[in-house]
Motif scaffolding. Structure first.
Motif, PDB file in Angstrom:
ATOM      1  N   UNK A 345       0.931  -1.145  -0.126  1.00  0.00           N
ATOM      2  CA  UNK A 345       0.072  -0.060  -0.070  1.00  0.00           C
ATOM      3  C   UNK A 345       0.894   1.111  -0.044  1.00  0.00           C
ATOM      4  N   UNK A 346       0.661   2.230  -1.067  1.00  0.00           N
ATOM      5  CA  UNK A 346       1.573   3.410  -1.068  1.00  0.00           C
ATOM      6  C   UNK A 346       1.603   4.097   0.223  1.00  0.00           C
ATOM      7  N   UNK A 347       2.698   4.581   0.825  1.00  0.00           N
ATOM      8  CA  UNK A 347       2.731   5.342   2.168  1.00  0.00           C
ATOM      9  C   UNK A 347       1.899   6.301   2.359  1.00  0.00           C
ATOM     10  N   UNK A 348       1.385   7.159   1.476  1.00  0.00           N
ATOM     11  CA  UNK A 348       0.373   8.254   1.475  1.00  0.00           C
ATOM     12  C   UNK A 348      -0.822   7.534   1.853  1.00  0.00           C
ATOM     13  N   UNK A 349      -1.327   6.435   1.120  1.00  0.00           N
ATOM     14  CA  UNK A 349      -2.606   5.879   1.513  1.00  0.00           C
ATOM     15  C   UNK A 349      -2.616   5.402   2.794  1.00  0.00           C
ATOM     16  N   UNK A 350      -1.535   4.602   3.245  1.00  0.00           N
ATOM     17  CA  UNK A 350      -1.153   4.155   4.474  1.00  0.00           C
ATOM     18  C   UNK A 350      -1.217   5.157   5.475  1.00  0.00           C
ATOM     19  N   UNK A 351      -0.855   6.276   5.438  1.00  0.00           N
ATOM     20  CA  UNK A 351      -0.829   7.134   6.692  1.00  0.00           C
ATOM     21  C   UNK A 351      -2.565   7.532   6.806  1.00  0.00           C
ATOM     22  N   UNK A 352      -3.224   7.430   5.926  1.00  0.00           N
ATOM     23  CA  UNK A 352      -4.690   7.935   5.881  1.00  0.00           C
ATOM     24  C   UNK A 352      -5.426   6.844   6.983  1.00  0.00           C
ATOM     25  N   UNK A 353      -4.969   5.562   6.650  1.00  0.00           N
ATOM     26  CA  UNK A 353      -5.439   4.444   7.510  1.00  0.00           C
ATOM     27  C   UNK A 353      -4.887   4.002   8.659  1.00  0.00           C
ATOM     28  N   UNK A 354      -3.730   4.697   9.119  1.00  0.00           N
ATOM     29  CA  UNK A 354      -2.924   4.571  10.062  1.00  0.00           C
ATOM     30  C   UNK A 354      -3.104   5.576  11.250  1.00  0.00           C
ATOM     31  N   UNK A 355      -3.517   5.190  12.558  1.00  0.00           N
ATOM     32  CA  UNK A 355      -3.589   6.609  13.508  1.00  0.00           C
ATOM     33  C   UNK A 355      -2.455   6.637  14.249  1.00  0.00           C
ATOM     34  N   UNK A 356      -1.706   7.580  13.502  1.00  0.00           N
ATOM     35  CA  UNK A 356      -0.130   8.192  14.229  1.00  0.00           C
ATOM     36  C   UNK A 356      -0.163   9.533  14.427  1.00  0.00           C
ATOM     37  N   UNK A 357       0.708   9.968  15.219  1.00  0.00           N
ATOM     38  CA  UNK A 357       0.954  11.396  15.619  1.00  0.00           C
ATOM     39  C   UNK A 357       1.332  11.965  14.178  1.00  0.00           C
ATOM     40  N   UNK A 358       1.077  13.379  13.937  1.00  0.00           N
ATOM     41  CA  UNK A 358       1.432  13.958  12.715  1.00  0.00           C
ATOM     42  C   UNK A 358       2.843  13.974  12.564  1.00  0.00           C
ATOM     43  N   UNK A 359       3.828  14.306  13.589  1.00  0.00           N
ATOM     44  CA  UNK A 359       5.139  14.335  13.517  1.00  0.00           C
ATOM     45  C   UNK A 359       5.767  12.978  12.995  1.00  0.00           C
ATOM     46  N   UNK A 360       4.929  11.851  13.528  1.00  0.00           N
ATOM     47  CA  UNK A 360       5.348  10.523  12.795  1.00  0.00           C
ATOM     48  C   UNK A 360       5.168  10.397  11.327  1.00  0.00           C
ATOM     49  N   UNK A 361       3.865  10.755  11.097  1.00  0.00           N
ATOM     50  CA  UNK A 361       3.352  10.764   9.796  1.00  0.00           C
ATOM     51  C   UNK A 361       4.362  11.416   8.850  1.00  0.00           C
ATOM     52  N   UNK A 362       4.770  12.588   9.353  1.00  0.00           N
ATOM     53  CA  UNK A 362       5.742  13.553   8.258  1.00  0.00           C
ATOM     54  C   UNK A 362       6.903  12.967   8.180  1.00  0.00           C
ATOM     55  N   UNK A 363       7.487  12.354   9.301  1.00  0.00           N
ATOM     56  CA  UNK A 363       8.994  11.608   9.230  1.00  0.00           C
ATOM     57  C   UNK A 363       8.658  10.401   8.120  1.00  0.00           C
TER      58      UNK A 363
END
Length: 419
Positions: A345-363
Motif C-alpha cells: 500500500x502506498x505510504x500516503x494511502x497507508x498514513x490515511x489508514x494508520x492512527x499516528x501522531x502528525x510528526x511521525x507521519x511527516x517523518x
C-alpha cells in the motif's frame, strides 16, 4: 522503569567493543527470496580498509558472531559473508586463514589481473574458498582468465542493461558460473532476472511496494491498529485495551509470548495484557503492538520484517544516544518506514489508514523533522554510504548501534516464531 531500561542499553553500548571500521550488511537472496549470504559493506576510519578487517581478530569475531547470523523459522543460522578484498591483500604473504565456511572472497573489478594473482586465486579455490567476481565488464578482456577460476559472477544489471543481459549470459554459459544479479531495485527487475535464469539476487527490490490501489489493511493488523489508536489516547486504561485485544485472542497470546521472551528479560511471567501494562507501562506495550504491526505477511520474506526491526531499534538507539525525548517514537518511525512494502500500500494511502501522531507521519512521508533526520541517517548507514552520514553521534556508535540492533532483531524474530 523506562529510564532504567534506557540507561542499561546505553551502558551496554558504551561497554561494547568498538571496531576500527564501520560495518553494515546487505542480504543476498535465492530466487525464492531466502537469504543465503550477506555482502559486507565497510569503511575504515584509518583508510586501510582491508586490513582493518582481515588483520583484526576482534573484528573477525564480531562479524562471525553478529553479522553472519539470522533467525529463520525460530532457528539461528550462520550464513557466509562476501568480503571485498583488493589484489594487494590477497597477495600479501600475511593473508590470514579466514574460516572458509564464514567468508566468500570477493574480487573487485578494478583489480590488476596478473599471472601472480591468477595463481593465488587458483590456490585459494583449491583450498576450499568460494570466490566471487564483481564489476564484470564483458568488453574488457582482462576478466576472461578469471571466469574459469571464480565460482560466483556478479552482473550489475543497471550498468550492463537488462536488454543486453541475455546475450552476455549466453556467452558465459560454458563457464558454469553461479550468476548473481546485482542492483535489482524493484520487483519487475527481479521478475526479468528470474526469467533469465539468475540464481542469486542483490539489491533493494524487497523494500519497494507493488501498490494495489484501494487496498485496505486486513486481518489481525486491524486489531493492532485499533490498539495503536487507543494507546495514543492519554486517558486510556488497561481495561479499554483488553477490550480491544479480546477480539483476537491468538494475537494477544503472541504479544505476551514476545514480552515474556529473552527480547525483554523480565523476572516474572506476564499473564495478561493488563498485567503487562502494570509491569511495563503503556509505552512498552505500544512498542510491541507496533512490532506486531510489522509482522510477516503471506508471501513476504522474513528479511523484510527483519530489516524493519533492525531499522526501528537503531533509530531508537541513536535517539537515546543523542538524548532526544520520546525515543519510542523513533522506534515506531524506523519500524513502520517499510510498512508500505510489507502491505503493498502506498505510504500516503497507508498514513490515511494508520492512527499516528502528525510528526511521525511527516517523518514517514517526507523524512521531515527530528524523527525524519534520524531515519534518514539510519537508511544511509544500511546502504553502506558511510561518507554521507550526518554524524549525529560519534561514528563508532553507529556501528555499535547497528550491531546491537541486528542481535535484538534476531531475538525478537525467534520469540515471534515461538508464539
Amino acid at each position: 522503569m523506562e529510564c532504567r531500561v534506557v540507561s542499561a542499553v546505553l551502558k551496554s553500548l558504551n561497554d561494547a567493543d568498538q571496531l576500527p571500521v564501520l560495518l553494515a550488511r546487505q542480504p543476498i537472496y535465492t530466487k525464492n527470496q531466502d537469504v543465503v549470504a550477506f555482502e559486507l559493506l565497510f569503511r575504515s576510519q584509518s583508510g586501510e580498509v582491508d586490513r582493518s578487517i582481515t588483520d583484526d581478530a576482534a573484528t573477525l569475531a564480531v562479524i562471525t558472531n553478529s553479522y553472519s547470523s539470522v533467525c529463520s523459522d525460530g532457528e539461528i543460522r550462520t550464513l557466509p559473508c562476501y568480503l571485498k578484498l583488493t589484489d594487494k591483500v590477497l597477495l600479501n604473504s600475511n593473508f590470514p586463514e579466514l574460516p572458509k565456511e564464514s567468508f566468500a572472497l570477493e574480487l573487485l573489478g578494478h583489480t590488476e589481473v596478473t599471472p601472480e594473482l591468477l595463481e593465488r586465486l587458483k590456490q585459494l579455490a583449491r583450498t576450499g574458498y568460494r570466490l566471487v567476481l564483481a564489476d564484470y565488464d564483458p568488453s574488457n578482456p582482462k576478466f576472461e582468465p578469471l571466469l574459469s577460476i571464480v565460482h560466483v559472477l556478479k552482473l550489475d544489471i543497471l550498468k550492463l542493461g537488462l536488454q543486453e543481459l541475455p546475450e552476455i549470459i549466453r556467452k558465459l554459459k560454458p563457464y558454469n558460473l553461479e550468476l548473481l544479479a546485482d542492483k535489482v531495485e524493484n520487483k519487475e527487475q527481479f521478475r526479468q532476472c528470474l526469467e533469465m535464469g539468475f540464481s542469486l539476487y542483490q539489491g533493494y527490490f524487497l523494500s519497494k511496494p507493488i501498490p494495489v490501489r484501494g487496498r485496505k489493511i486486513t486481518g489481525n493488523k486491524v486489531v493492532l491498529l485499533q490498539l495503536l489508536a487507543e494507546l495514543q489516547n492519554p486517558d486510556t486504561t488497561a481495561a479499554a485495551l483488553e477490550q480491544i485485544a479480546v477480539n483476537d485472542a491468538a494475537l494477544t497470546f503472541k504479544i505476551l509470548k514476545v514480552v515474556n521472551s529473552a527480547a525483554f528479560s523480565l523476572r516474572r511471567e506476564v499473564e495478561s495484557l493488563s498485567h503487562a501494562i502494570t509491569l511495563l507501562g503503556l509505552d512498552q506495550i505500544r512498542r510491541w503492538v507496533t512490532l506486531f504491526l510489522a509482522g510477516a505477511e503471506p508471501g513476504k520474506p522474513d528479511e523484510l520484517t527483519r530489516n524493519m526491526l533492525v531499522r526501528g531499534r537503531m533509530c531508537e538507539l541513536l535517539a537515546e544516544l543523542m538524548g532526544r525525548p520520546h525515543a519510542l517514537n523513533y522506534f515506531v518511525v524506523g519500524l513502520l518506514s517499510q510498512l508500505d512494502a510489507l502491505l503493498d500500500i502506498e505510504m500516503s494511502e497507508l498514513m490515511e489508514q494508520v492512527p499516528l501522531q502528525q510528526e511521525i507521519k511527516a517523518a514517514l512521508l517526507t523524512r521531515a523533522g527530528m524523527l525524519g533526520e534520524v531515519l534518514q541517517d539510519v537508511e544511509v548507514y544500511e546502504r553502506g554510504e558511510f561518507a554521507a552520514l550526518q554524524r549525529l553521534v560519534d561514528p563508532s556508535y553507529y556501528e555499535v548501534s547497528y550491531r546491537h540492533s541486528l542481535l535484538w532483531a534476531q531475538s525478537v524474530m525467534q520469540a515471534m516464531s515461538e508464539g
